[in-house]
Motif scaffolding. Structure first.
Motif, PDB file in Angstrom:
ATOM      1  N   ILE A  53       1.041  -1.142  -0.147  1.00  0.00           N
ATOM      2  CA  ILE A  53       0.156   0.069  -0.003  1.00  0.00           C
ATOM      3  C   ILE A  53       1.022   1.221   0.092  1.00  0.00           C
ATOM      4  CG2 ILE A  53      -1.503   1.391   1.342  1.00  0.00           C
ATOM      5  CD1 ILE A  53      -3.160  -1.232   2.341  1.00  0.00           C
ATOM      6  N   VAL A  54       1.983   1.470   1.039  1.00  0.00           N
ATOM      7  CA  VAL A  54       2.759   2.341   0.878  1.00  0.00           C
ATOM      8  C   VAL A  54       3.427   2.462  -0.626  1.00  0.00           C
ATOM      9  CG1 VAL A  54       4.861   3.223   1.839  1.00  0.00           C
ATOM     10  CG2 VAL A  54       3.410   2.383   3.373  1.00  0.00           C
ATOM     11  N   ILE A  55       3.901   1.499  -1.014  1.00  0.00           N
ATOM     12  CA  ILE A  55       4.863   1.655  -2.287  1.00  0.00           C
ATOM     13  C   ILE A  55       3.841   2.159  -3.494  1.00  0.00           C
ATOM     14  CG2 ILE A  55       5.518   0.207  -4.166  1.00  0.00           C
ATOM     15  CD1 ILE A  55       7.145  -1.574  -2.076  1.00  0.00           C
ATOM     16  N   GLY A  56       2.623   1.557  -3.398  1.00  0.00           N
ATOM     17  CA  GLY A  56       1.665   1.943  -4.471  1.00  0.00           C
ATOM     18  C   GLY A  56       1.108   3.585  -4.308  1.00  0.00           C
ATOM     19  N   SER A  57       1.047   4.073  -3.094  1.00  0.00           N
ATOM     20  CA  SER A  57       0.750   5.369  -2.815  1.00  0.00           C
ATOM     21  C   SER A  57       1.984   6.269  -3.169  1.00  0.00           C
ATOM     22  CB  SER A  57       0.587   5.599  -1.335  1.00  0.00           C
ATOM     23  OG  SER A  57      -0.728   4.854  -0.764  1.00  0.00           O
ATOM     24  N   LEU A  58       3.025   5.831  -2.975  1.00  0.00           N
ATOM     25  CA  LEU A  58       4.063   6.858  -3.395  1.00  0.00           C
ATOM     26  C   LEU A  58       4.314   6.548  -4.746  1.00  0.00           C
ATOM     27  CD1 LEU A  58       6.959   5.636  -0.855  1.00  0.00           C
ATOM     28  CD2 LEU A  58       6.044   7.917  -1.018  1.00  0.00           C
ATOM     29  N   TRP A  59       4.145   5.572  -5.600  1.00  0.00           N
ATOM     30  CA  TRP A  59       4.132   5.364  -6.944  1.00  0.00           C
ATOM     31  C   TRP A  59       3.182   6.377  -7.576  1.00  0.00           C
ATOM     32  CZ3 TRP A  59       6.307   0.741  -9.428  1.00  0.00           C
ATOM     33  CH2 TRP A  59       6.469   0.906 -10.924  1.00  0.00           C
ATOM     34  N   THR A  60       1.939   6.540  -7.114  1.00  0.00           N
ATOM     35  CA  THR A  60       0.961   7.455  -7.606  1.00  0.00           C
ATOM     36  C   THR A  60       1.451   8.760  -7.304  1.00  0.00           C
ATOM     37  OG1 THR A  60      -0.803   5.992  -6.699  1.00  0.00           O
ATOM     38  CG2 THR A  60      -1.462   8.097  -7.235  1.00  0.00           C
ATOM     39  N   PHE A  61       1.921   9.230  -6.400  1.00  0.00           N
ATOM     40  CA  PHE A  61       2.454  10.615  -6.261  1.00  0.00           C
ATOM     41  C   PHE A  61       3.672  11.240  -6.996  1.00  0.00           C
ATOM     42  CE2 PHE A  61      -0.250  10.002  -2.486  1.00  0.00           C
ATOM     43  CZ  PHE A  61      -1.210  10.841  -2.681  1.00  0.00           C
ATOM     44  N   VAL A  62       4.598  10.164  -6.956  1.00  0.00           N
ATOM     45  CA  VAL A  62       5.846  10.302  -7.707  1.00  0.00           C
ATOM     46  C   VAL A  62       5.685  10.209  -9.162  1.00  0.00           C
ATOM     47  CG1 VAL A  62       8.201   9.733  -7.850  1.00  0.00           C
ATOM     48  CG2 VAL A  62       7.111   9.708  -5.560  1.00  0.00           C
ATOM     49  N   GLY A  63       5.176   9.074  -9.512  1.00  0.00           N
ATOM     50  CA  GLY A  63       5.219   9.012 -10.907  1.00  0.00           C
ATOM     51  C   GLY A  63       6.390   8.034 -11.354  1.00  0.00           C
ATOM     52  N   LYS A  64       7.263   8.949 -12.073  1.00  0.00           N
ATOM     53  CA  LYS A  64       8.199   8.160 -12.437  1.00  0.00           C
ATOM     54  C   LYS A  64       9.629   8.646 -11.858  1.00  0.00           C
ATOM     55  CE  LYS A  64      10.190  10.911 -16.637  1.00  0.00           C
ATOM     56  NZ  LYS A  64      11.641  10.570 -16.134  1.00  0.00           N
ATOM     57  N   LEU A  65      10.475   7.680 -11.577  1.00  0.00           N
ATOM     58  CA  LEU A  65      11.635   8.116 -10.883  1.00  0.00           C
ATOM     59  C   LEU A  65      12.820   8.687 -11.669  1.00  0.00           C
ATOM     60  CD1 LEU A  65      12.091   5.055  -8.603  1.00  0.00           C
ATOM     61  CD2 LEU A  65      11.209   7.192  -8.046  1.00  0.00           C
ATOM     62  N   PRO A  66      13.531   9.548 -11.436  1.00  0.00           N
ATOM     63  CA  PRO A  66      14.765  10.125 -12.158  1.00  0.00           C
ATOM     64  C   PRO A  66      15.366   8.998 -12.642  1.00  0.00           C
ATOM     65  CG  PRO A  66      14.709  11.290 -10.366  1.00  0.00           C
ATOM     66  CD  PRO A  66      13.660  10.063  -9.999  1.00  0.00           C
ATOM     67  N   GLY A  67      16.047   8.656 -14.039  1.00  0.00           N
ATOM     68  CA  GLY A  67      16.550   7.670 -14.471  1.00  0.00           C
ATOM     69  C   GLY A  67      15.766   6.694 -15.199  1.00  0.00           C
ATOM     70  N   ASP A  68      14.436   6.925 -15.118  1.00  0.00           N
ATOM     71  CA  ASP A  68      13.641   6.043 -16.153  1.00  0.00           C
ATOM     72  C   ASP A  68      13.769   6.612 -17.417  1.00  0.00           C
ATOM     73  OD1 ASP A  68      12.903   4.476 -13.883  1.00  0.00           O
ATOM     74  OD2 ASP A  68      10.966   5.347 -13.685  1.00  0.00           O
ATOM     75  N   LEU A  69      13.692   5.980 -18.463  1.00  0.00           N
ATOM     76  CA  LEU A  69      13.955   6.521 -19.924  1.00  0.00           C
ATOM     77  C   LEU A  69      12.673   6.786 -20.473  1.00  0.00           C
ATOM     78  CD1 LEU A  69      17.047   4.098 -20.812  1.00  0.00           C
ATOM     79  CD2 LEU A  69      16.824   6.497 -19.814  1.00  0.00           C
ATOM     80  N   VAL A  70      12.375   7.779 -21.038  1.00  0.00           N
ATOM     81  CA  VAL A  70      11.141   8.071 -21.727  1.00  0.00           C
ATOM     82  C   VAL A  70      11.646   8.447 -23.267  1.00  0.00           C
ATOM     83  CG1 VAL A  70       9.084   9.197 -21.911  1.00  0.00           C
ATOM     84  CG2 VAL A  70      10.063   8.500 -19.776  1.00  0.00           C
ATOM     85  N   PHE A  71      11.044   7.932 -24.196  1.00  0.00           N
ATOM     86  CA  PHE A  71      11.412   8.553 -25.470  1.00  0.00           C
ATOM     87  C   PHE A  71      10.137   8.699 -26.340  1.00  0.00           C
ATOM     88  CE2 PHE A  71      14.894   5.478 -24.595  1.00  0.00           C
ATOM     89  CZ  PHE A  71      16.066   6.335 -24.868  1.00  0.00           C
ATOM     90  N   LYS A  72      10.038  10.226 -26.729  1.00  0.00           N
ATOM     91  CA  LYS A  72       8.712  10.634 -27.495  1.00  0.00           C
ATOM     92  C   LYS A  72       9.237  10.817 -29.052  1.00  0.00           C
ATOM     93  CE  LYS A  72       6.308  12.143 -23.380  1.00  0.00           C
ATOM     94  NZ  LYS A  72       5.930  13.201 -22.731  1.00  0.00           N
ATOM     95  N   LYS A  73       8.334  10.282 -29.920  1.00  0.00           N
ATOM     96  CA  LYS A  73       8.766  10.710 -31.249  1.00  0.00           C
ATOM     97  C   LYS A  73       7.410  10.618 -32.204  1.00  0.00           C
ATOM     98  CE  LYS A  73      11.627   9.975 -35.251  1.00  0.00           C
ATOM     99  NZ  LYS A  73      12.818   9.360 -35.853  1.00  0.00           N
ATOM    100  N   GLY A  74       6.967  11.666 -32.268  1.00  0.00           N
ATOM    101  CA  GLY A  74       5.477  11.689 -32.912  1.00  0.00           C
ATOM    102  C   GLY A  74       4.368  11.158 -32.007  1.00  0.00           C
ATOM    103  N   ASN A  75       3.666  10.322 -32.690  1.00  0.00           N
ATOM    104  CA  ASN A  75       2.560   9.785 -31.915  1.00  0.00           C
ATOM    105  C   ASN A  75       3.113   8.563 -31.033  1.00  0.00           C
ATOM    106  OD1 ASN A  75       0.282  10.956 -32.206  1.00  0.00           O
ATOM    107  ND2 ASN A  75      -0.550   9.664 -33.686  1.00  0.00           N
ATOM    108  N   THR A  76       4.172   7.976 -30.988  1.00  0.00           N
ATOM    109  CA  THR A  76       4.710   6.973 -29.979  1.00  0.00           C
ATOM    110  C   THR A  76       5.572   7.464 -28.977  1.00  0.00           C
ATOM    111  OG1 THR A  76       5.017   5.785 -32.317  1.00  0.00           O
ATOM    112  CG2 THR A  76       5.981   5.088 -30.376  1.00  0.00           C
TER     113      THR A  76
END
Length: 65
Positions: A15-38
């Motif tokens: 429950i604690v991990i789920g709550s933190l995940w909801t508020f924090v979203g992604k952590l620094p170091g997680d990779l996100v690549f956006k290109k066009g619609n993808t």
């Protein structure tokens, strides 16, 4: 330590991990690549942290057995 107590503790931890995940979203170091619609999201830091936490939980469970 009985199995019921262990399950309650694990539930509280989840429950604690789920709550933190909801508020924090992604952590620094997680990779996100956006290109066009993808969008490609690779949670590498989140995966490493989850692996460490699960390893510690399994160690503790094995220790009390």
């Amino acid at each position: 330590m009985g199995i019921s107590r262990l399950l309650i503790i694990m539930g509280i931890v989840l429950i604690v991990i789920g709550s933190l995940w909801t508020f924090v979203g992604k952590l620094p170091g997680d990779l996100v690549f956006k290109k066009g619609n993808t969008t490609f999201y690779f949670p590498i830091v989140t995966s490493i942290i989850a692996s460490i936490v699960l390893s510690l939980i399994m160690y503790v469970i094995g220790r009390f057995k």
